[in-house]
Design an enzyme around this catalytic site. Structure first.
Site, short mmCIF file in Angstrom:
data_model
loop_
_atom_site.label_atom_id
_atom_site.label_comp_id
_atom_site.label_asym_id
_atom_site.label_seq_id
_atom_site.Cartn_x
_atom_site.Cartn_y
_atom_site.Cartn_z
N THR A 94 0.87 -1.19 0.00
CA THR A 94 0.00 0.00 0.00
C THR A 94 0.91 1.24 0.00
O THR A 94 2.06 1.15 0.42
CB THR A 94 -0.88 -0.04 1.27
OG1 THR A 94 -1.95 -0.93 1.03
CG2 THR A 94 -1.44 1.32 1.65
N ASP A 129 -8.59 1.27 6.69
CA ASP A 129 -8.35 2.54 7.40
C ASP A 129 -7.99 3.69 6.46
O ASP A 129 -8.19 4.86 6.81
CB ASP A 129 -7.19 2.36 8.38
CG ASP A 129 -5.91 1.95 7.63
OD1 ASP A 129 -5.93 0.89 6.97
OD2 ASP A 129 -4.92 2.70 7.69
N1 ASP Z 1 -4.16 -0.35 5.60
C1 ASP Z 1 -4.56 -0.92 4.35
C2 ASP Z 1 -5.95 -1.51 4.48
O1 ASP Z 1 -6.24 -2.10 5.51
C3 ASP Z 1 -3.65 -1.97 3.84
C4 ASP Z 1 -2.19 -1.70 3.93
O2 ASP Z 1 -1.76 -0.72 4.50
O3 ASP Z 1 -1.43 -2.53 3.40
O4 ASP Z 1 -6.70 -1.44 3.54
#
Ligand code: ASP
Length: 277
Positions: free
Chosen positions: A163, A193
């Protein structure tokens, strides 16, 4: 102090060196922008267009094979985000348009897609072979009973990562931006989030904070605004360390910038770049 901090996702897989090189290259390009908002947007667009990352092109697939992306941008006093948007190349640009060109702050699903088309973003397929293979591995594990119905967040780790996010302070102004295809072991419609202000992103007059990792856990703790509210209490890095420790072994990462400092911390592999002068 002017600073730009990028991350390429907590829990990134074995190609961490390659991802670190990419985020550093992109940070150098984005830091040439004249203001904080343009810098974080540029950084996130570059990462969305790089298929190695789980954002824009290269986004994870949901269990049903669809790709739904979340993105957000925040500056002091304003916010824009898209939730579960599909078939656009750069969700973060649509999020910026939600902030600057719509009366709303968050658009989701088909409404977000319609808004994107209205703003001139064409139909685009962000799927990649990498995402297809990842989904196949997950389905195989599910079919073999290797993932229990109520799994511990640690089960995500194998399928987490990549991400993207950026925070900046340039000429006294702060900005933050995030973009993700979400965690890959997820149902269609799931929201993490990243596009939730206060959870995966927060920006105000004191600084900017972006989180990465298991979105469900980050939302429960409203991680970004918790860190933001503590700015000034002790050095920024110490605050982030304390907040990170509360997650134990649940994979989470943080990037943050305040008036005088910046930091990038994670309890799982996380490519990042910090540029400042
Ligand atoms: N925080 C992101 C989510 O839960 C995923 C990530 O940070 O890899 O969608």
């Amino acid at each position: 102090m002017n600073a730009l901090v990028l991350h390429g996702g907590a829990g990134s897989a074995s190609n961490i060196d390659e991802l670190n090189a990419k985020v550093n290259e992109f940070a150098d390009i984005a830091f040439k922008e004249k203001n904080a908002l343009d810098a974080v947007i540029k950084a996130v667009v570059l990462m969305e267009d790089e298929p190695l990352f789980n954002a824009g092109t290269g986004s994870n697939m949901r269990l049903d094979g669809s790709i739904q992306m979340d993105a957000a941008v925040m500056i002091p006093g304003n916010f824009g985000g898209v939730i579960n948007i599909e078939n656009v190349k750069n969700p973060v640009l649509v999020a910026k348009d939600v902030m600057l060109k719509s009366p709303h702050l968050l658009l989701a699903g088909d409404g977000a897609i319609k808004f994107a088309r209205k703003m001139g973003y064409g139909d685009y397929d962000p799927s990649t072979e990498k995402a297809r293979k990842k989904r196949e591995r997950i389905l195989e594990k599910l079919n073999n009973g290797e993932i229990p119905e109520y799994y511990h967040p640690k089960f995500f780790l194998e399928f987490l990562g990549d991400t993207v996010g950026a925070v900046a302070r340039i000429n006294g102004e702060f900005a933050a931006a995030v973009s993700t295809g979400g965690t890959s072991l997820t149902l269609r419609g799931r929201v993490g989030d990243s596009p939730i202000p206060g959870a995966g992103i927060y920006c105000g007059e004191k600084g900017a904070v972006v989180a990465t990792g298991i979105g469900e856990e980050i939302i429960k703790r409203m991680l970004s605004i918790n860190i933001y509210n503590r700015i000034g209490e002790m050095p920024l890095e110490e605050i982030c360390k304390e907040e990170l420790e509360k997650f134990g072994d649940i994979p989470v990462g943080i990037i943050a910038v305040d008036e005088n400092s910046s930091c990038a911390l994670s309890n799982a592999n996380m490519p990042y770049a910090i540029k400042k002068y």
